[in-house]
Design a protein around this motif. Structure first.
Motif, mmCIF file in Angstrom:
data_model
loop_
_atom_site.group_PDB
_atom_site.id
_atom_site.type_symbol
_atom_site.label_atom_id
_atom_site.label_comp_id
_atom_site.label_asym_id
_atom_site.label_seq_id
_atom_site.Cartn_x
_atom_site.Cartn_y
_atom_site.Cartn_z
ATOM 1 N N THR A 475 79.211 40.973 54.383
ATOM 2 C CA THR A 475 78.307 40.187 53.538
ATOM 3 C C THR A 475 78.053 38.817 54.154
ATOM 4 O O THR A 475 76.935 38.298 54.117
ATOM 5 C CB THR A 475 78.896 40.025 52.127
ATOM 6 N N TYR A 476 79.068 38.243 54.712
ATOM 7 C CA TYR A 476 78.953 36.965 55.425
ATOM 8 C C TYR A 476 77.901 37.061 56.525
ATOM 9 O O TYR A 476 77.042 36.194 56.678
ATOM 10 C CB TYR A 476 80.329 36.639 55.992
ATOM 11 N N LEU A 477 77.958 38.143 57.303
ATOM 12 C CA LEU A 477 77.011 38.321 58.403
ATOM 13 C C LEU A 477 75.599 38.579 57.887
ATOM 14 O O LEU A 477 74.615 38.105 58.463
ATOM 15 C CB LEU A 477 77.462 39.484 59.289
ATOM 16 N N THR A 478 75.493 39.330 56.803
ATOM 17 C CA THR A 478 74.174 39.599 56.215
ATOM 18 C C THR A 478 73.527 38.312 55.718
ATOM 19 O O THR A 478 72.350 38.047 55.956
ATOM 20 C CB THR A 478 74.300 40.605 55.057
ATOM 21 N N VAL A 479 74.308 37.493 55.037
ATOM 22 C CA VAL A 479 73.806 36.211 54.550
ATOM 23 C C VAL A 479 73.389 35.324 55.718
ATOM 24 O O VAL A 479 72.358 34.636 55.671
ATOM 25 C CB VAL A 479 74.886 35.515 53.696
ATOM 26 N N LEU A 480 74.183 35.337 56.781
ATOM 27 C CA LEU A 480 73.861 34.526 57.953
ATOM 28 C C LEU A 480 72.542 34.964 58.579
ATOM 29 O O LEU A 480 71.725 34.142 58.987
ATOM 30 C CB LEU A 480 75.006 34.636 58.967
ATOM 31 N N SER A 481 72.317 36.281 58.635
ATOM 32 C CA SER A 481 71.054 36.776 59.201
ATOM 33 C C SER A 481 69.865 36.366 58.335
ATOM 34 O O SER A 481 68.787 36.051 58.853
ATOM 35 C CB SER A 481 71.106 38.307 59.350
ATOM 36 N N ASP A 482 70.035 36.352 57.020
ATOM 37 C CA ASP A 482 68.961 35.926 56.124
ATOM 38 C C ASP A 482 68.648 34.435 56.277
ATOM 39 O O ASP A 482 67.513 33.997 56.083
ATOM 40 C CB ASP A 482 69.345 36.198 54.665
ATOM 41 N N SER A 483 69.671 33.655 56.628
ATOM 42 C CA SER A 483 69.501 32.212 56.723
ATOM 43 C C SER A 483 68.588 31.792 57.871
ATOM 44 O O SER A 483 68.149 30.638 57.921
ATOM 45 C CB SER A 483 70.870 31.537 56.895
ATOM 46 N N LEU A 484 68.300 32.710 58.782
ATOM 47 C CA LEU A 484 67.361 32.415 59.868
ATOM 48 C C LEU A 484 65.985 32.030 59.346
ATOM 49 O O LEU A 484 65.220 31.346 60.026
ATOM 50 C CB LEU A 484 67.217 33.635 60.786
ATOM 51 N N TYR A 485 65.662 32.476 58.134
ATOM 52 C CA TYR A 485 64.301 32.308 57.616
ATOM 53 C C TYR A 485 64.235 31.373 56.416
ATOM 54 O O TYR A 485 63.250 31.387 55.681
ATOM 55 C CB TYR A 485 63.729 33.677 57.252
ATOM 56 N N ILE A 486 65.266 30.567 56.208
ATOM 57 C CA ILE A 486 65.249 29.586 55.118
ATOM 58 C C ILE A 486 65.113 28.193 55.720
ATOM 59 O O ILE A 486 66.072 27.652 56.263
ATOM 60 C CB ILE A 486 66.526 29.680 54.260
ATOM 61 N N PRO A 487 63.930 27.601 55.667
ATOM 62 C CA PRO A 487 63.667 26.325 56.360
ATOM 63 C C PRO A 487 64.186 25.113 55.590
ATOM 64 O O PRO A 487 63.427 24.210 55.231
ATOM 65 C CB PRO A 487 62.142 26.312 56.465
ATOM 66 N N ILE A 488 65.484 25.098 55.358
ATOM 67 C CA ILE A 488 66.116 23.955 54.718
ATOM 68 C C ILE A 488 67.189 23.390 55.636
ATOM 69 O O ILE A 488 67.347 22.184 55.768
ATOM 70 C CB ILE A 488 66.717 24.348 53.351
ATOM 71 N N PHE A 489 67.909 24.286 56.291
ATOM 72 C CA PHE A 489 68.979 23.891 57.183
ATOM 73 C C PHE A 489 68.463 23.877 58.627
ATOM 74 O O PHE A 489 67.717 24.742 59.041
ATOM 75 C CB PHE A 489 70.155 24.842 57.035
ATOM 76 N N SER A 490 68.902 22.900 59.380
ATOM 77 C CA SER A 490 68.343 22.687 60.712
ATOM 78 C C SER A 490 68.936 23.586 61.777
ATOM 79 O O SER A 490 68.448 23.606 62.904
ATOM 80 C CB SER A 490 68.554 21.228 61.114
ATOM 81 N N THR A 491 69.968 24.337 61.457
ATOM 82 C CA THR A 491 70.696 25.102 62.472
ATOM 83 C C THR A 491 69.812 26.033 63.268
ATOM 84 O O THR A 491 69.899 26.096 64.496
ATOM 85 C CB THR A 491 71.825 25.920 61.795
ATOM 86 N N PHE A 492 68.929 26.771 62.598
ATOM 87 C CA PHE A 492 68.191 27.845 63.257
ATOM 88 C C PHE A 492 66.693 27.543 63.420
ATOM 89 O O PHE A 492 65.881 28.464 63.440
ATOM 90 C CB PHE A 492 68.370 29.154 62.478
ATOM 91 N N PHE A 493 66.333 26.263 63.531
ATOM 92 C CA PHE A 493 64.906 25.936 63.570
ATOM 93 C C PHE A 493 64.495 25.065 64.750
ATOM 94 O O PHE A 493 63.413 24.489 64.737
ATOM 95 C CB PHE A 493 64.482 25.289 62.249
ATOM 96 N N PHE A 494 65.360 25.013 65.777
ATOM 97 C CA PHE A 494 65.006 24.221 66.953
ATOM 98 C C PHE A 494 65.369 24.968 68.228
ATOM 99 O O PHE A 494 66.175 25.899 68.212
ATOM 100 C CB PHE A 494 65.701 22.857 66.915
ATOM 101 N N ASN A 495 64.768 24.542 69.324
ATOM 102 C CA ASN A 495 65.004 25.183 70.618
ATOM 103 C C ASN A 495 66.157 24.577 71.403
ATOM 104 O O ASN A 495 66.637 25.193 72.354
ATOM 105 C CB ASN A 495 63.736 25.111 71.485
ATOM 106 N N SER A 496 66.562 23.370 71.041
ATOM 107 C CA SER A 496 67.609 22.690 71.795
ATOM 108 C C SER A 496 68.178 21.558 70.960
ATOM 109 O O SER A 496 67.539 21.092 70.009
ATOM 110 C CB SER A 496 67.040 22.130 73.103
ATOM 111 N N PRO A 497 69.379 21.077 71.309
ATOM 112 C CA PRO A 497 69.928 19.910 70.607
ATOM 113 C C PRO A 497 69.018 18.689 70.739
ATOM 114 O O PRO A 497 68.887 17.906 69.789
ATOM 115 C CB PRO A 497 71.270 19.681 71.313
ATOM 116 N N HIS A 498 68.385 18.530 71.898
ATOM 117 C CA HIS A 498 67.488 17.383 72.093
ATOM 118 C C HIS A 498 66.313 17.439 71.125
ATOM 119 O O HIS A 498 65.942 16.430 70.509
ATOM 120 C CB HIS A 498 66.973 17.361 73.534
#
Length: 693
Positions: A475-498
């Motif tokens: 369930t943890y992994l399923t939730v993590l995969s869904d989080s790719l498409y929630i534009p609130i958290f910055s983790t999965f919405f950029f190409n690089s730390p810069h």
């Protein structure tokens, strides 16, 4: 029962509709217009979220009804999501708590989660994009989390149809600018939100201290050093501000080709061997520059081949492994197996489902990834050899393989905080292009390549095979995969730390995950879903995966020897990679298909049915002998299992309270700790903010 009908265990069993939800046919909508306007459901908006357009008198079809009946309500589009608000929303029983998402509702679709939009014109289904000359009578939305929504617009006012359809198409399909993502609107409006770190915090690897801590933890600080040569991204925007290189490597070499051609440390084994990665030098046609590159690389290889580094094995992932095109093509075919419009389509594809699964090659790609990770593990563990991963930018397959190796070899990476830190180190700081690979900006020249989802699927295979070795569940992994498409958290919405540091002017929440307390019954949910795959799907898939490329002789002995011994769940893990052992991640891919679920949940459903039959026989006997006392005896002897199992389905917690809702609930931001069944019904799901970014 054939094909995918047994994958999720449904065998065609349909989920019963809640008795108190009003289902109507399209032709019945107009008769309820006055009643509808009197009880509109409130739309709840997040900070910074704005309503763009809406339409009333919309019918949301019920999938298992073959799109003949549904619920009437409003369809709205904001700058964050598409939402359907039913006119007859049922009130929840206060005695039972739903496992629900704290950010999006059951009938909400974030704009980034929309995959394709179709319209139905005179019973013909057509893909919708751009400006429309004619508007459809029915709207179909395919989501990236594999949900399918059907909306009837036949009785909606023409102007409202134009606005809602045009709005949805524009805000989900048209190319976007980075600064126009809802992520920035939310960040600006939610200034009062303070990110609090949990007790065991995720290491963010955004300071030199974090890298030194990781070096010390893995005993790699003797041969390797953390450097700040790229602080402020003054050398390379692709690399993080801080990273680790071999100790003898001069910092001038790092600057020379903007970080290309430099061996960057990933992880050290207990025996002193290490996993490294390197991006390729820029391709040049000039002979003089080529000679300079050759001399530079010769110097680098001399450094990492002399003591204390000894032998280094090179793995060129760009030429000797998967291509991004293969991954993209395989997943495009694979996901079509689960984007089911209705029950009729589900059963029409049932006979050929396994052949379609084979032709997609998705499971074979998973097997190849696990096999490559085992090969590298054998070099590090058995041969005590350093391994250098090569890739053009070292930000796709390098992230995938290095992360898998660490999950297999390092028990710390199998804890919640360790796994989150691993993602932060290898994927976020490693420069994986989430923005491009997920195509969040809808660029026409880019296609979605689910490299990170492939990694999660590989990890799921390990979790499935060795559940006691992990501190988290599927369930943890399923939730993590869904989080790719929630534009609130910055983790999965950029190409690089810069790119993230440049565009995010304040530190913000990252990794929308939870940290449920550990529970002795962590495997309760797993048993409900996985035994179906193990007993049925696994046997069928064994024929599908081509195992002709047998494990190489030089580590076959290592592989067989490890599997011949009892498993140490705190030590090395080597997954089974033979055909029958690579399975479909049922919870993620089948959770929205009612026919693939069992009301009551897997073994619970089977046991429940058997007990019901036994009680019926017993009841008849007792009615003859002790008619007046039979009811009391039945209540005393009925197991608590019968009281609880009706609340669950085989895809719990995504399909939880079936008598409340005919569709599963998507907890993309949090979920319950899987403990006692009574606790599951009482406790509210936790939402823990993990770290700052």
């Amino acid at each position: 029962m054939l094909g995918k009908g047994v994958v999720g265990g449904g065998g065609g069993t349909k989920t019963p509709k809640p008795s108190f939800v009003s289902y109507v046919r399209p032709e019945e909508i107009h008769t309820n217009e006055k009643e509808v306007t009197e009880k509109e459901v409130t739309l709840h908006l997040l900070p910074g979220e704005q309503l763009l357009c809406e339409a009333s008198a919309v019918l949301k079809y019920v999938q298992e009804e073959s799109c003949q009946r549904g619920v009437c309500g409003r369809l709205v589009c904001t700058d964050f999501k598409i939402a359907f608000l039913g006119d007859d929303e049922p009130a929840l029983d206060n005695a039972e708590t739903q496992f629900k998402n704290k950010i999006i509702g059951e009938n909400d679709i974030t704009l980034h989660c929309v995959d394709q939009i179709f319209g139905v014109f005179d019973e013909k289904k057509k893909s919708l994009f751009g400006q429309l000359k004619k508007y459809p009578e029915k709207l179909i939305i395919h989501c990236k989390d594999l949900r399918v929504f059907h909306f009837c617009l036949r009785y909606t006012k023409e102007e409202e149809v134009k606005r809602i359809v045009s709005g949805i198409i524009h805000h989900t399909q048209a190319p976007k600018l980075l600064k126009r993502l809802f992520l920035f609107s939310y960040a600006a409006a939610a200034q009062s939100i303070i990110a609090t770190s949990p007790k065991d915090h995720t290491v963010m690897f955004d300071t030199l201290k974090d890298w030194c801590w990781e070096l010390e933890r893995t005993k790699g600080n003797v041969k390797y050093k953390a450097v700040s040569v790229n602080e402020g991204y003054r050398i390379c925007e692709r690399l993080p501000a801080y990273f680790v290189v071999p100790t003898p490597l001069p910092e001038e070499d790092v600057r020379r080709f903007q970080g290309h051609g430099i061996p960057i440390w990933c992880w050290s084994c207990h025996n002193g061997s290490a996993l490294l990665k390197m991006s390729a030098l820029p391709k040049e046609q000039d002979d003089v520059i080529l000679q300079i590159h050759k001399s530079f690389l010769d110097g680098i290889y001399k450094i990492i081949h002399r003591p204390p580094y000894e032998i280094v094995k090179t793995e060129d992932l760009s030429s000797n492994f998967l291509s991004l095109q293969e991954i993209q093509t395989a997943y495009s075919k694979f996901k079509q197996l689960f984007l089911i419009d209705n029950s009729t389509e589900f059963w029409d594809t049932d006979i050929k489902w396994f052949s379609l699964l084979e032709s997609s090659s998705w499971l074979d790609i998973i097997r190849r990834c696990l096999k490559k990770a085992i090969e590298i593990t054998e070099c590090l563990e058995a041969q005590n050899v350093n391994v250098l991963l090569l890739e053009e930018n070292a930000s796709d397959l390098c992230c995938l393989i290095s992360s898998l190796v660490q999950v297999m070899m390092d028990a710390h990476c199998r804890t919640k905080t360790g796994f989150q830190s691993l993602i932060q180190k290898e994927w976020v700081m490693g420069g994986h292009c989430f923005l491009d690979r997920c195509n969040h900006l809808r660029q026409s020249d880019k296609e979605e390549v689910p490299v990170f989802l492939l990694f999660l699927d590989c990890v799921w295979q390990l979790v499935h095979q060795f559940p006691p070795a992990f501190e988290f569940t599927e369930t943890y992994l399923t939730v993590l995969s869904d989080s790719l498409y929630i534009p609130i958290f910055s983790t999965f919405f950029f190409n690089s730390p810069h790119q993230k540091d440049t565009n995010m002017h304040r530190r913000q929440l990252s990794l929308p995950l939870t940290q449920p307390k550990s529970s002795p019954k962590r495997g309760f949910f797993r048993e409900e879903t996985d035994h179906l795959i193990k007993n049925l799907l696994g046997k069928r898939i064994s024929k599908l995966i081509n195992s002709s490329d047998e494990l190489q002789d030089n580590f076959r002995e290592f592989y067989d020897n490890w599997h011949s011994k009892p498993t140490d769940y705190h030590g090395l893990l080597l997954p089974h990679i033979e055909g029958p052992e690579i399975k479909v991640w049922a919870q993620r891919y089948l959770r929205w298909i009612p026919e693939a679920q069992i009301l009551g949940g897997g073994r619970v459903a089977t046991m429940s049915k058997l007990i019901e039959m036994m009680e019926e026989v017993q009841s008849l006997q007792e009615k003859i002998d002790e008619r007046h006392h039979s009811q009391q005896r039945l209540q005393a002897e009925a197991p608590c299992l019968l009281r609880n199992s009706a609340r669950l389905s085989s895809l719990f917690p995504f399909a939880l309270l079936q008598r409340h809702s005919s569709k599963p609930i998507l907890p993309t931001s949090g979920w319950k700790a899987l403990g006692d069944e009574e606790d599951l019904a009482k406790r509210e799901d936790e939402f823990v903010d993990l770290g700052d970014v």
